[in-house]
Design a protein around this motif. Structure first.
Motif, PDB file in Angstrom:
ATOM      1  N   GLN A   6       1.448 -11.772   6.206  1.00  0.00           N
ATOM      2  CA  GLN A   6       0.275 -11.364   5.445  1.00  0.00           C
ATOM      3  C   GLN A   6      -0.288 -12.534   4.631  1.00  0.00           C
ATOM      4  O   GLN A   6      -1.507 -12.702   4.521  1.00  0.00           O
ATOM      5  CB  GLN A   6       0.619 -10.199   4.519  1.00  0.00           C
ATOM      6  CG  GLN A   6       0.870  -8.917   5.252  1.00  0.00           C
ATOM      7  CD  GLN A   6       1.314  -7.796   4.335  1.00  0.00           C
ATOM      8  OE1 GLN A   6       1.563  -8.004   3.150  1.00  0.00           O
ATOM      9  NE2 GLN A   6       1.423  -6.599   4.883  1.00  0.00           N
ATOM     10  N   ALA A   7       0.599 -13.358   4.084  1.00  0.00           N
ATOM     11  CA  ALA A   7       0.146 -14.521   3.325  1.00  0.00           C
ATOM     12  C   ALA A   7      -0.577 -15.509   4.239  1.00  0.00           C
ATOM     13  O   ALA A   7      -1.585 -16.104   3.853  1.00  0.00           O
ATOM     14  CB  ALA A   7       1.331 -15.206   2.650  1.00  0.00           C
ATOM     15  N   SER A   8      -0.086 -15.661   5.465  1.00  0.00           N
ATOM     16  CA  SER A   8      -0.748 -16.583   6.394  1.00  0.00           C
ATOM     17  C   SER A   8      -2.137 -16.072   6.765  1.00  0.00           C
ATOM     18  O   SER A   8      -3.062 -16.870   6.946  1.00  0.00           O
ATOM     19  CB  SER A   8       0.100 -16.790   7.646  1.00  0.00           C
ATOM     20  OG  SER A   8       0.158 -15.616   8.415  1.00  0.00           O
ATOM     21  N   LEU A   9      -2.305 -14.751   6.872  1.00  0.00           N
ATOM     22  CA  LEU A   9      -3.635 -14.192   7.140  1.00  0.00           C
ATOM     23  C   LEU A   9      -4.574 -14.407   5.951  1.00  0.00           C
ATOM     24  O   LEU A   9      -5.758 -14.687   6.135  1.00  0.00           O
ATOM     25  CB  LEU A   9      -3.542 -12.695   7.433  1.00  0.00           C
ATOM     26  CG  LEU A   9      -3.135 -12.285   8.838  1.00  0.00           C
ATOM     27  CD1 LEU A   9      -2.945 -10.777   8.911  1.00  0.00           C
ATOM     28  CD2 LEU A   9      -4.163 -12.733   9.848  1.00  0.00           C
ATOM     29  N   CYS A  10      -4.043 -14.297   4.738  1.00  0.00           N
ATOM     30  CA  CYS A  10      -4.881 -14.436   3.543  1.00  0.00           C
ATOM     31  C   CYS A  10      -5.381 -15.864   3.340  1.00  0.00           C
ATOM     32  O   CYS A  10      -6.511 -16.064   2.916  1.00  0.00           O
ATOM     33  CB  CYS A  10      -4.111 -13.990   2.307  1.00  0.00           C
ATOM     34  SG  CYS A  10      -3.867 -12.218   2.234  1.00  0.00           S
ATOM     35  N   VAL A  11      -4.538 -16.851   3.630  1.00  0.00           N
ATOM     36  CA  VAL A  11      -4.927 -18.234   3.368  1.00  0.00           C
ATOM     37  C   VAL A  11      -5.576 -18.901   4.579  1.00  0.00           C
ATOM     38  O   VAL A  11      -5.989 -20.054   4.489  1.00  0.00           O
ATOM     39  CB  VAL A  11      -3.727 -19.086   2.886  1.00  0.00           C
ATOM     40  CG1 VAL A  11      -3.164 -18.532   1.607  1.00  0.00           C
ATOM     41  CG2 VAL A  11      -2.672 -19.200   3.957  1.00  0.00           C
ATOM     42  N   LEU A  12      -5.707 -18.195   5.682  1.00  0.00           N
ATOM     43  CA  LEU A  12      -6.261 -18.783   6.911  1.00  0.00           C
ATOM     44  C   LEU A  12      -7.650 -19.394   6.724  1.00  0.00           C
ATOM     45  O   LEU A  12      -7.875 -20.530   7.134  1.00  0.00           O
ATOM     46  CB  LEU A  12      -6.269 -17.745   8.042  1.00  0.00           C
ATOM     47  CG  LEU A  12      -6.868 -18.203   9.363  1.00  0.00           C
ATOM     48  CD1 LEU A  12      -6.026 -19.323   9.961  1.00  0.00           C
ATOM     49  CD2 LEU A  12      -6.941 -17.045  10.338  1.00  0.00           C
ATOM     50  N   SER A  14      -9.221 -20.572   4.042  1.00  0.00           N
ATOM     51  CA  SER A  14      -9.303 -21.698   3.110  1.00  0.00           C
ATOM     52  C   SER A  14      -8.406 -22.864   3.522  1.00  0.00           C
ATOM     53  O   SER A  14      -8.830 -24.018   3.456  1.00  0.00           O
ATOM     54  CB  SER A  14      -8.946 -21.241   1.700  1.00  0.00           C
ATOM     55  OG  SER A  14      -7.651 -20.684   1.689  1.00  0.00           O
ATOM     56  N   THR A  15      -7.159 -22.575   3.924  1.00  0.00           N
ATOM     57  CA  THR A  15      -6.218 -23.643   4.281  1.00  0.00           C
ATOM     58  C   THR A  15      -5.443 -23.261   5.544  1.00  0.00           C
ATOM     59  O   THR A  15      -4.362 -22.673   5.460  1.00  0.00           O
ATOM     60  CB  THR A  15      -5.226 -23.910   3.131  1.00  0.00           C
ATOM     61  OG1 THR A  15      -4.643 -22.662   2.759  1.00  0.00           O
ATOM     62  CG2 THR A  15      -5.882 -24.552   1.951  1.00  0.00           C
ATOM     63  N   GLY A 117     -11.696 -11.375   3.672  1.00  0.00           N
ATOM     64  CA  GLY A 117     -12.650 -11.176   2.603  1.00  0.00           C
ATOM     65  C   GLY A 117     -13.984 -11.856   2.824  1.00  0.00           C
ATOM     66  O   GLY A 117     -14.703 -12.134   1.898  1.00  0.00           O
ATOM     67  N   ASP A 118     -14.354 -12.138   4.040  1.00  0.00           N
ATOM     68  CA  ASP A 118     -15.623 -12.798   4.339  1.00  0.00           C
ATOM     69  C   ASP A 118     -16.716 -11.744   4.438  1.00  0.00           C
ATOM     70  O   ASP A 118     -16.509 -10.668   4.973  1.00  0.00           O
ATOM     71  CB  ASP A 118     -15.485 -13.557   5.660  1.00  0.00           C
ATOM     72  CG  ASP A 118     -16.610 -14.547   5.876  1.00  0.00           C
ATOM     73  OD1 ASP A 118     -16.666 -15.088   6.972  1.00  0.00           O
ATOM     74  OD2 ASP A 118     -17.412 -14.778   4.961  1.00  0.00           O
TER      75      ASP A 118
END
Length: 135
Positions: A6-12, A14-15, A117-118
């Protein structure tokens, strides 16, 4: 492991390199604890660069009708191609499989649109066509 995914999906957005790092860590934890990753998670991870494959964002998805019908997912960053068979024996199984794939794609589209969140993004529908979503 679910947290790392889930963290990898959230930061995809931006980074992407941090997203790849989280996926790599998730794979290492799974190997160390001798735990298999879920099939649905494995299908959304690139074997070449360990990136998360989000249709329309970090990968392209298309349906190839040649020989046996199959779904082709191509990573946008490294170009690695994954193929998944789409062959079903009879019409009833075919209908069930299509409904299941439709549900999975809708869930994936909802999950990725919520986590990224786009306001506006392109996603693939179950037929492999790219559609524009406005949030």
């Amino acid at each position: 492991m679910n947290f790392l995914y889930q963290a990898s999906l959230c930061v995809l957005p931006s980074t992407p390199f941090l997203s790849r790092y989280y996926v790599t860590q998730m794979k290492e934890v799974a190997m160390k604890n001798v735990v298999r990753l879920d099939k649905e998670i494995k299908r959304t991870i690139c074997k070449g660069c360990c990136g998360v494959l989000v249709p329309g964002w970090s990968s392209t998805v298309r349906v190839e009708p040649r020989r046996q019908s199959h779904v082709v997912v191509k990573c946008a960053s490294c170009g690695t191609v994954k193929r998944f068979n789409n062959q079903v024996r009879n019409k009833k199984q075919n209908r069930r499989k299509r409904e299941e794939l439709t549900r999975q794609m809708q869930d994936l589209n909802e999950t990725t649109s919520n986590s990224l969140g786009d306001d506006s993004m392109k996603l693939a529908n179950p037929k492999g066509e790219i559609t524009q979503l406005d949030g």
